[in-house]
Scaffold this motif. Structure first.
Motif, PDB file in Angstrom:
ATOM      1  N   LEU A  82       0.824  -1.203   0.000  1.00 20.97           N
ATOM      2  CA  LEU A  82       0.000   0.000   0.000  1.00 20.97           C
ATOM      3  C   LEU A  82       0.861   1.258   0.000  1.00 20.97           C
ATOM      4  N   ASN A  83       0.571   2.184  -0.914  1.00 23.65           N
ATOM      5  CA  ASN A  83       1.230   3.488  -0.952  1.00 23.65           C
ATOM      6  C   ASN A  83       0.317   4.502  -1.627  1.00 23.65           C
ATOM      7  N   LYS A  84       0.786   5.722  -1.754  1.00 23.67           N
ATOM      8  CA  LYS A  84      -0.061   6.788  -2.295  1.00 23.67           C
ATOM      9  C   LYS A  84      -0.436   6.561  -3.755  1.00 23.67           C
ATOM     10  N   HIS A  85       0.362   5.764  -4.468  1.00 24.87           N
ATOM     11  CA  HIS A  85       0.091   5.522  -5.886  1.00 24.87           C
ATOM     12  C   HIS A  85      -1.057   4.535  -6.104  1.00 24.87           C
ATOM     13  N   ASN A  86      -1.272   3.620  -5.159  1.00 23.82           N
ATOM     14  CA  ASN A  86      -2.288   2.587  -5.377  1.00 23.82           C
ATOM     15  C   ASN A  86      -3.397   2.576  -4.320  1.00 23.82           C
ATOM     16  N   ALA A  87      -3.390   3.542  -3.403  1.00 23.43           N
ATOM     17  CA  ALA A  87      -4.404   3.548  -2.333  1.00 23.43           C
ATOM     18  C   ALA A  87      -5.816   3.634  -2.899  1.00 23.43           C
ATOM     19  N   LEU A  88      -6.020   4.461  -3.913  1.00 23.45           N
ATOM     20  CA  LEU A  88      -7.347   4.592  -4.525  1.00 23.45           C
ATOM     21  C   LEU A  88      -7.742   3.320  -5.256  1.00 23.45           C
ATOM     22  N   LEU A  89      -6.796   2.725  -5.969  1.00 23.85           N
ATOM     23  CA  LEU A  89      -7.057   1.485  -6.700  1.00 23.85           C
ATOM     24  C   LEU A  89      -7.498   0.384  -5.747  1.00 23.85           C
ATOM     25  N   GLU A 143      -3.664   6.703   4.196  1.00 22.56           N
ATOM     26  CA  GLU A 143      -2.656   6.986   3.163  1.00 22.56           C
ATOM     27  C   GLU A 143      -3.124   8.138   2.275  1.00 22.56           C
ATOM     28  N   ILE A 144      -4.417   8.152   1.969  1.00 24.35           N
ATOM     29  CA  ILE A 144      -4.996   9.237   1.165  1.00 24.35           C
ATOM     30  C   ILE A 144      -4.929  10.552   1.926  1.00 24.35           C
ATOM     31  N   ASP A 145      -5.259  10.513   3.220  1.00 25.57           N
ATOM     32  CA  ASP A 145      -5.238  11.728   4.051  1.00 25.57           C
ATOM     33  C   ASP A 145      -3.886  12.436   3.980  1.00 25.57           C
ATOM     34  N   LYS A 146      -2.831  11.689   4.206  1.00 23.53           N
ATOM     35  CA  LYS A 146      -1.509  12.324   4.325  1.00 23.53           C
ATOM     36  C   LYS A 146      -0.885  12.657   2.979  1.00 23.53           C
ATOM     37  N   ASN A 147      -1.461  12.146   1.893  1.00 22.54           N
ATOM     38  CA  ASN A 147      -0.971  12.460   0.548  1.00 22.54           C
ATOM     39  C   ASN A 147      -2.088  13.073  -0.303  1.00 22.54           C
ATOM     40  N   ALA A 148      -2.907  13.892   0.345  1.00 21.37           N
ATOM     41  CA  ALA A 148      -4.130  14.380  -0.294  1.00 21.37           C
ATOM     42  C   ALA A 148      -3.864  15.141  -1.588  1.00 21.37           C
ATOM     43  N   ASP A 149      -2.879  16.020  -1.599  1.00 26.67           N
ATOM     44  CA  ASP A 149      -2.630  16.815  -2.803  1.00 26.67           C
ATOM     45  C   ASP A 149      -2.307  15.926  -4.004  1.00 26.67           C
ATOM     46  N   LEU A 174      -8.453  14.949   6.009  1.00 28.73           N
ATOM     47  CA  LEU A 174      -7.884  15.061   4.661  1.00 28.73           C
ATOM     48  C   LEU A 174      -6.947  16.263   4.615  1.00 28.73           C
ATOM     49  N   GLN A 175      -5.668  16.017   4.374  1.00 24.40           N
ATOM     50  CA  GLN A 175      -4.654  17.068   4.472  1.00 24.40           C
ATOM     51  C   GLN A 175      -4.430  17.772   3.133  1.00 24.40           C
ATOM     52  N   VAL A 274     -15.577  24.495   8.844  1.00 23.42           N
ATOM     53  CA  VAL A 274     -14.815  23.771   9.864  1.00 23.42           C
ATOM     54  C   VAL A 274     -13.439  23.398   9.309  1.00 23.42           C
ATOM     55  N   PRO A 275     -12.369  23.881   9.910  1.00 24.86           N
ATOM     56  CA  PRO A 275     -11.026  23.548   9.400  1.00 24.86           C
ATOM     57  C   PRO A 275     -10.756  22.052   9.466  1.00 24.86           C
ATOM     58  N   ARG A 276     -10.075  21.556   8.481  1.00 20.93           N
ATOM     59  CA  ARG A 276      -9.627  20.158   8.520  1.00 20.93           C
ATOM     60  C   ARG A 276      -8.417  20.069   9.441  1.00 20.93           C
ATOM     61  N   LYS A 277      -8.183  18.880   9.955  1.00 19.82           N
ATOM     62  CA  LYS A 277      -7.116  18.682  10.934  1.00 19.82           C
ATOM     63  C   LYS A 277      -5.801  18.412  10.215  1.00 19.82           C
ATOM     64  N   LEU A 278      -5.160  19.487   9.771  1.00 19.04           N
ATOM     65  CA  LEU A 278      -3.893  19.352   9.057  1.00 19.04           C
ATOM     66  C   LEU A 278      -2.758  19.109  10.035  1.00 19.04           C
ATOM     67  N   CYS A 279      -1.751  18.396   9.569  1.00 22.51           N
ATOM     68  CA  CYS A 279      -0.558  18.151  10.384  1.00 22.51           C
ATOM     69  C   CYS A 279       0.435  19.276  10.116  1.00 22.51           C
ATOM     70  N   GLY A 280       0.347  20.336  10.875  1.00 19.90           N
ATOM     71  CA  GLY A 280       1.240  21.476  10.675  1.00 19.90           C
ATOM     72  C   GLY A 280       0.678  22.441   9.636  1.00 19.90           C
ATOM     73  N   GLU A 281       1.225  23.636   9.597  1.00 25.68           N
ATOM     74  CA  GLU A 281       0.784  24.644   8.645  1.00 25.68           C
ATOM     75  C   GLU A 281       1.315  24.324   7.264  1.00 25.68           C
ATOM     76  N   ARG A 282       0.451  24.473   6.257  1.00 22.15           N
ATOM     77  CA  ARG A 282       0.868  24.230   4.882  1.00 22.15           C
ATOM     78  C   ARG A 282       0.444  25.433   4.048  1.00 22.15           C
ATOM     79  N   PRO A 283       1.252  25.841   3.096  1.00 19.94           N
ATOM     80  CA  PRO A 283       0.924  27.022   2.299  1.00 19.94           C
ATOM     81  C   PRO A 283      -0.296  26.796   1.435  1.00 19.94           C
ATOM     82  N   ARG A 284      -1.095  27.830   1.284  1.00 20.97           N
ATOM     83  CA  ARG A 284      -2.292  27.762   0.463  1.00 20.97           C
ATOM     84  C   ARG A 284      -1.906  28.107  -0.971  1.00 20.97           C
ATOM     85  N   VAL A 285      -1.433  27.127  -1.694  1.00 24.27           N
ATOM     86  CA  VAL A 285      -0.964  27.347  -3.058  1.00 24.27           C
ATOM     87  C   VAL A 285      -1.786  26.507  -4.004  1.00 24.27           C
ATOM     88  N   TYR A 286      -2.207  27.113  -5.094  1.00 29.15           N
ATOM     89  CA  TYR A 286      -2.913  26.345  -6.116  1.00 29.15           C
ATOM     90  C   TYR A 286      -2.530  26.894  -7.477  1.00 29.15           C
TER      91      TYR A 286
END
Length: 318
Positions: A82-89, A143-149, A174-175, A274-286
């Motif tokens: 299991l990893n971020k590449h196949n978690a959805l599959l 796995e999806i949560d921590k690799n959400a982007d 969901l991070q 309601v803010p999601r429970k992120l692990c640390g501050e992350r920049p709001r970039v899109y």
């Protein structure tokens, strides 16, 4: 073609795995080749499978013939790969396996090359597949949560069932670095769902297949510029999509305005503020899919400096 919905659709898109699987079971060369040595492998050494796709196919076979030991070995293999590449599959596949297990086919129709191996009668209750996959499904979600982007941009998210994509996009944990990623994933999924249902991807059809996914993005966490974006990944932005009622749009914009001015404001419905429970501050970039003056900007260097300075000051004098 326009879809008119009076109530929620009674069923999801037809799963790939159906009850009429005997022909597929006999003609699937990959499963046949692997199944020739399943019995001996299980009694001697554990199965050695490097590809999660093959483990998923074998797990499907184990579910269909109700072979508990084989199913357990496949689940263990999937855990290890299991990893971020196949978690959805993996998540998508095990959900479909549960659908098949709910209505198992007649074992005489399958004619397996070896009889099912059953450890004891207690294991063959109606929830045995559920018991096996629940923990694996939870691991997929983590796995999806921590690799959400990464995951929200992955093509496999477009293949999920409505229930699974709703589960993913509404999680508090969901991070995602930006709620526009959540919005984009929901709308792109809706476009694909319309195609699967042979519907035109018009606003009325997209809204009908989205159902509660309309409220999966937490619009109150967006900036005004983000909410008013013209396009996101080739689809219309939240304010221009037509998915929200006019009064909902006005309420969201009012919330964003008051929040920016640090004024008291009533929380949005559907957990929209309601803010999601992120692990640390992350920049709001899109960056992806934005056009011209509608592009959403990153946090300025000055803002970052002020935040870092205040954080250090608090740490020293607290």
């Amino acid at each position: 073609m326009v879809l008119k919905v009076d109530s929620e659709p009674s069923e999801e898109t037809k799963p790939i795995l159906s009850n009429d699987t005997s022909d597929n079971y006999k003609t699937d060369l990959k499963i046949q080749d692997a199944y020739k040595h399943i019995t001996s492998s299980m009694r001697a050494d554990p199965l050695r499978i490097e590809k999660p796709e093959l483990a998923l196919e074998l797990f499907s076979t184990a579910v269909k013939i109700q072979n508990v030991p084989l199913a357990k070995q496949c689940i263990e293999i999937l855990y290890n790969h299991l990893n971020k590449h196949n978690a959805l599959l993996i998540m998508n596949h095990i959900s479909k396996c549960k659908l098949v297990a709910a209505n198992p086919p007649d074992p005489f129709d399958l004619e397996p090359s070896a009889p099912p191996i059953v450890e004891n009668d207690n294991q063959m209750n109606e929830d045995w597949v559920q018991d096996l996959v629940d923990n694996l499904r939870n691991s997929c979600l983590l796995e999806i949560d921590k690799n959400a982007d990464f995951v929200l941009r992955h093509k496999d998210i477009l293949e999920l069932s409505y229930g699974d994509v709703l589960t993913v996009l509404t999680r508090d944990t969901l991070q995602a670095s930006n709620e526009l990623l959540v919005y984009s994933a929901a709308v792109r999924w809706a476009v694909e769902e319309c195609k699967r249902r042979t519907l035109q991807p018009q606003a009325i059809n997209l809204k009908a297949v989205l159902r509660q996914l309309v409220y999966a993005p937490r619009y109150g966490l967006m900036s005004k510029r983000e909410f008013l974006c013209r396009t996101v990944d080739g689809v219309k932005g939240p304010d221009r999509s037509g998915f929200l009622e006019e009064r909902e749009t006005e309420r969201i914009l009012d919330y964003i305005k008051k929040k920016r001015k640090n004024r008291a404001v009533e929380e949005l419905p559907h957990r929209g503020s309601v803010p999601r429970k992120l692990c640390g501050e992350r920049p709001r970039v899109y960056h992806s899919g934005m056009s011209g003056d509608s592009a959403c900007s990153a946090t300025s260097t000055c803002d970052k400096f002020v935040i870092n300075f205040l954080t250090c000051w608090t740490a020293i004098f607290d």
